[in-house]
Design an enzyme around this catalytic site. Structure first.
Site, PDB file in Angstrom:
ATOM      1  N   CYS A 348      93.934  27.603  56.977  1.00 52.14           N
ATOM      2  CA  CYS A 348      94.629  28.199  56.273  1.00 52.14           C
ATOM      3  C   CYS A 348      94.129  29.034  55.101  1.00 52.14           C
ATOM      4  CB  CYS A 348      95.880  27.645  55.945  1.00 52.14           C
ATOM      5  SG  CYS A 348      95.914  25.805  55.765  1.00 52.14           S
ATOM      6  N   ARG A 377      87.233  16.604  59.127  1.00 51.24           N
ATOM      7  CA  ARG A 377      87.935  15.856  58.179  1.00 51.24           C
ATOM      8  C   ARG A 377      87.362  14.742  58.202  1.00 51.24           C
ATOM      9  NH1 ARG A 377      94.138  17.528  60.009  1.00 51.24           N
ATOM     10  NH2 ARG A 377      93.872  19.909  59.822  1.00 51.24           N
ATOM     11  N   GLN A 395      91.430  23.418  66.461  1.00 55.98           N
ATOM     12  CA  GLN A 395      92.828  23.469  66.952  1.00 55.98           C
ATOM     13  C   GLN A 395      93.233  24.898  67.482  1.00 55.98           C
ATOM     14  OE1 GLN A 395      94.168  22.930  62.824  1.00 55.98           O
ATOM     15  NE2 GLN A 395      95.551  21.280  63.599  1.00 55.98           N
ATOM     16  N   ASP A 397      94.638  26.924  66.463  1.00 59.37           N
ATOM     17  CA  ASP A 397      95.386  27.241  65.233  1.00 59.37           C
ATOM     18  C   ASP A 397      95.676  28.602  64.973  1.00 59.37           C
ATOM     19  OD1 ASP A 397      96.342  26.556  62.703  1.00 59.37           O
ATOM     20  OD2 ASP A 397      94.307  26.176  61.935  1.00 59.37           O
ATOM     21  N   HIS A 399      98.016  31.444  62.067  1.00 54.90           N
ATOM     22  CA  HIS A 399      98.875  31.631  60.872  1.00 54.90           C
ATOM     23  C   HIS A 399      99.663  32.915  60.920  1.00 54.90           C
ATOM     24  CE1 HIS A 399      96.149  28.583  59.461  1.00 54.90           C
ATOM     25  NE2 HIS A 399      97.217  27.839  58.901  1.00 54.90           N
ATOM     26  N   LYS A 479     108.931  21.716  58.604  1.00 56.84           N
ATOM     27  CA  LYS A 479     108.216  22.022  59.810  1.00 56.84           C
ATOM     28  C   LYS A 479     109.124  21.591  61.015  1.00 56.84           C
ATOM     29  CE  LYS A 479     105.525  17.640  59.425  1.00 56.84           C
ATOM     30  NZ  LYS A 479     104.011  17.054  59.520  1.00 56.84           N
ATOM     31  N   HIS A 525     102.102  28.236  59.437  1.00 59.06           N
ATOM     32  CA  HIS A 525     101.347  27.218  60.118  1.00 59.06           C
ATOM     33  C   HIS A 525     101.707  26.982  61.600  1.00 59.06           C
ATOM     34  CE1 HIS A 525      99.281  26.142  56.253  1.00 59.06           C
ATOM     35  NE2 HIS A 525     100.477  26.647  55.993  1.00 59.06           N
TER      36      HIS A 525
END
Length: 663
Positions: A348, A377, A395, A397, A399, A479, A525
RNA sequence: GCCACCUUAGCUCAGCGGUAGAGCAACGGUUUCGUAAACCGUAGGUCUGGGGUUCAAGUCCCCAAGGUGGCUCCA
């Protein structure tokens, strides 16, 4: 006030009592036979095979286990022992060592001995003082703590079982089986550590897990399913099918082997196809950043423990210089923290940097920006698990930067895409949860009201049934979570879409609206598969390694019956490969049976048998992994079959179609 | 991170104080075989790493690493 009598008597009066009945539903509450109820109450019997009845059996088994443990290991203190999803556990504080597998066998035997001479469970109501005195005298300090925590005015009950003179008693709200004769099939499975009251600052207790069923047959069936799940374990399949590996040089960071890489890339390719249809722009962003970025995003403040840091010699020099200025090495840690780069744990902030890099117009919104960047991570040692929880992953992923008015449409479009993906990958059932404001949060209540409403509206727009998960939201916003059930009925959270007003604020993002003024966008997200590594694990177990043709690293393997047909086998292999089929050939000296066995173990979707007969007729003998023998086919027909079945799912077939409500 | 357990050949595992083993895989040879394992042979090991105890340590003890099952965590 009406008279009260034990449920047992009430059921007997009504002729509802039988050997199978161990409890009843009275006004929505599960009540065992020992417990007094109003004489005019309506009671629906619960039998041993009812899921609620099963939980009772398990809970009672936990009591008998605790009894056995205290007989075998005097001085061991008891705590709690509930029934859980597929069994039960009981937490103990044992002073003189740990439970071993041998101990489990002994305990299990002692339990059987206790059950051999059935004794009734007895229920007794006592005052708080009586209970405290009793358990203090027994030295059961954890129980005393539990009794103290029981709210004032609530009834305190004791349950005991065992032969006269050697009964075992526990403070417990029940329910329990009528007698220990209902505990027919018991198995202790494993020991584990568990913190008292689940708090890591508390002492570590020893938890013994076990399971119990109404019959031996049911227990055996359960153990068979456990065995089956073990055979599908993605770590085992990953090794057997040459998909991925791990090495101590990069703990908890997967190495994808060629076959696994194919599957991984095919999944990513499919998501990319969807991105084209659903209007996403993909970007490629750096993996390492100056700590300034994560200071701004707040990650360094909140997430530093999970972040990998990097440094170069130059940065070390800066740290040294600063330390010199201060006349020593003090502050080296701070210096390093200020200078060393960060491996990004999330995408992000990168996307905020791009959004903020120039002036944006409302005409650009919603802007959907996708990124398959590798994330790192640092996960604590005990939590990593195969591919399901790793330290290096990517991911699917993206946004979405948009105005708050656009949120419901974005949610609904995202849901269409998500259902399209889950259907293509044969996940039948999806549970949707809306996680709302947690106790610790930023932002005003009005903002939360708006955000939660926007998400709920999006879900309704998509025609989705959902549950609320109160207090489960992120600290910055609510979420939506999408949980799927796999082939073994285990639930996994895959997709999510989160509302985030926080990062746009921190990065001071804005766009020029129709009114010519600056506005703050909100950020969503979202991920459909979530961590691709974890999805890989879930999907591998879901399909048991039997990848559909479009995901299968090898689609067909040519098996020659003998050396005599080797030339024709090569020719067919080449033809298929040229036509675009992922094909291999097994021309080894093995017999056909062995070649088939090897191909089956590798879950090869199609086996193409080639012997003298096929060479003569210009055909191949087709054997499908899923459909068995299909007989002889021409090479052209097989090619057509493989290419057609091997096409990846068509992207966009659900676009604009509302997702079905799930139950 | 915490508790427990595990780590022996590429894989699956046996050995549990007294000279490192099996099956499969690999390699070499023989066999040329029709729908889930042909036969014979060869090679393969600082028993995860480091300390210690012992006449003697895969085997017992300590430390470390990695993994497994839980707990805690999971922006």
């Amino acid at each position: 006030m009406s008279a009260r009598l034990p449920l047992r008597d009430l059921l007997r009066e009504k002729g509802l009592l039988s050997r199978e009945v161990i409890a009843a539903d009275v006004g929505g509450r599960v009540v065992d036979l020992h417990t007094p109820v109003d004489a005019d109450a309506t009671a629906t019997p619960i039998t041993v095979t009812d899921p609620r009845g099963l939980a009772i059996i398990r809970h009672s088994t936990a009591h008998v286990m605790a009894d056995a443990v205290q007989r075998l290991f005097p001085g061991t203190k008891v705590t709690i022992g509930p029934a859980i999803e597929d069994g039960f556990y009981y937490d103990f504080d044992r002073v003189d060592g740990n439970f071993t597998d041998d101990d489990l066998a002994k305990i299990e035997k002692a339990m059987r001995d206790l059950i051999k001479n059935p004794s009734p469970f007895k229920r007794e109501v006592v005052t708080r003082e009586q209970a405290l005195e009793m358990f203090e005298k027994m030295g059961e300090s954890f129980k005393v703590e539990i009794i103290r925590a029981i709210p004032e005015g609530e009834e305190i009950s004791l349950y005991s079982h065992g032969a006269e003179g050697s009964t075992w008693v526990d403070v417990c709200e029940g329910p329990h089986v009528p007698t220990t004769s209902y505990l027919k099939a018991v198995k202790l499975t494993h020991v584990a550590g568990a913190y008292w009251r689940g708090d890591e600052r508390n002492p570590m207790l020893q938890r013994i897990y076990g399971t119990a069923f109404p019959t031996k047959e049911a227990l055996e069936e359960h153990l068979r399913l456990v065995e089956e799940a073990r055979a599908r374990d993605h770590r085992k399949l990953g090794k057997e099918l040459d998909l991925f590996m791990f090495d101590a040089v990069a703990p908890a960071m997967p190495f994808f082997l060629p076959r696994g890489t194919f599957v991984y890339n095919a999944l990513v390719g499919y998501v990319r196809d969807l991105y084209r249809v659903y209007g996403y722009d993909e970007v490629i962003t750096p993996l390492a950043y100056s700590p300034e970025l994560f200071k701004k995003s707040g990650h360094l403040e909140n997430y530093a423990d999970n972040m990998y840091r990097l440094w170069t010699e130059d940065e070390w020099d800066k740290v040294d210089e600063e330390a010199d200025h201060r006349g020593g090495v003090t502050g080296a840690h701070e210096g390093l923290a200020a200078h060393s780069f960060c491996l990004k744990p999330m995408n992000c902030p990168s996307h905020c940097v791009i959004f903020g890099s120039r002036r944006r117009s409302y005409r650009e919104l919603p802007w959907r920006v996708a990124d398959f960047a590798r994330l790192h991570r640092y996960e604590r040692g005990g939590v990593v698990h195969g591919l399901a929880r790793v330290r290096s992953f990517a991911q699917d992923d993206a946004h979405i930067f948009c105005s708050i008015d656009q949120v419901p449409d974005e949610i609904s479009s995202f849901i269409s895409m998500l259902y399209e993906v889950y259907q293509s990958l044969s996940f039948v059932r999806v549970d949707v949860k809306l996680a709302t404001r947690p106790a610790q949060r930023i932002g005003t209540d009005e903002e939360w009201d708006r955000a939660e409403k926007a998400l709920a509206e999006g879900l309704e727009k998509a025609g989705l049934a959902f549950e609320y998960a109160p207090g489960e939201g992120a600290f910055y916003g609510p979420k939506v979570e999408f949980h799927v059930l796999d082939a073994l009925k285990r639930s996994w959270q895959l997709g999510t879409i989160q509302y985030d007003p926080n990062l746009p604020e921190r990065f001071d993002l804005s766009y020029i609206g129709e009114d010519g003024k600056e506005h703050r966008p909100v950020m969503l997200h979202r991920a459909v598969l979530g961590s691709l590594e974890r999805f890989f694990a879930v999907y591998l177990e879901h399909c048991g390694g039997n990848f559909p043709l479009w995901l299968s690293p090898t689609q067909a393997v040519v098996l020659s019956v003998s050396e005599k047909s080797e030339d024709y086998a090569r020719k067919v292999t080449d033809e298929l490969r040229e036509a675009g089929v992922r094909v291999e050939a097994d021309l080894s000296a093995d017999k056909l049976g062995a070649k088939i066995r090897n191909a089956r173990l590798m879950r090869q979707p199609y086996m193409l048998v080639i012997g003298a007969k096929e060479a003569e007729d210009g055909t191949v003998g087709v054997r499908s992994r899923d459909k068995g023998e299909l007989g002889a086919m021409s090479v052209a027909d097989v090619t057509k079959l493989l290419l057609e079945e091997g096409r990846s799912p068509k992207a966009g077939h659900r676009k604009g179609v509302a997702a079905p409500a799930t139950s």
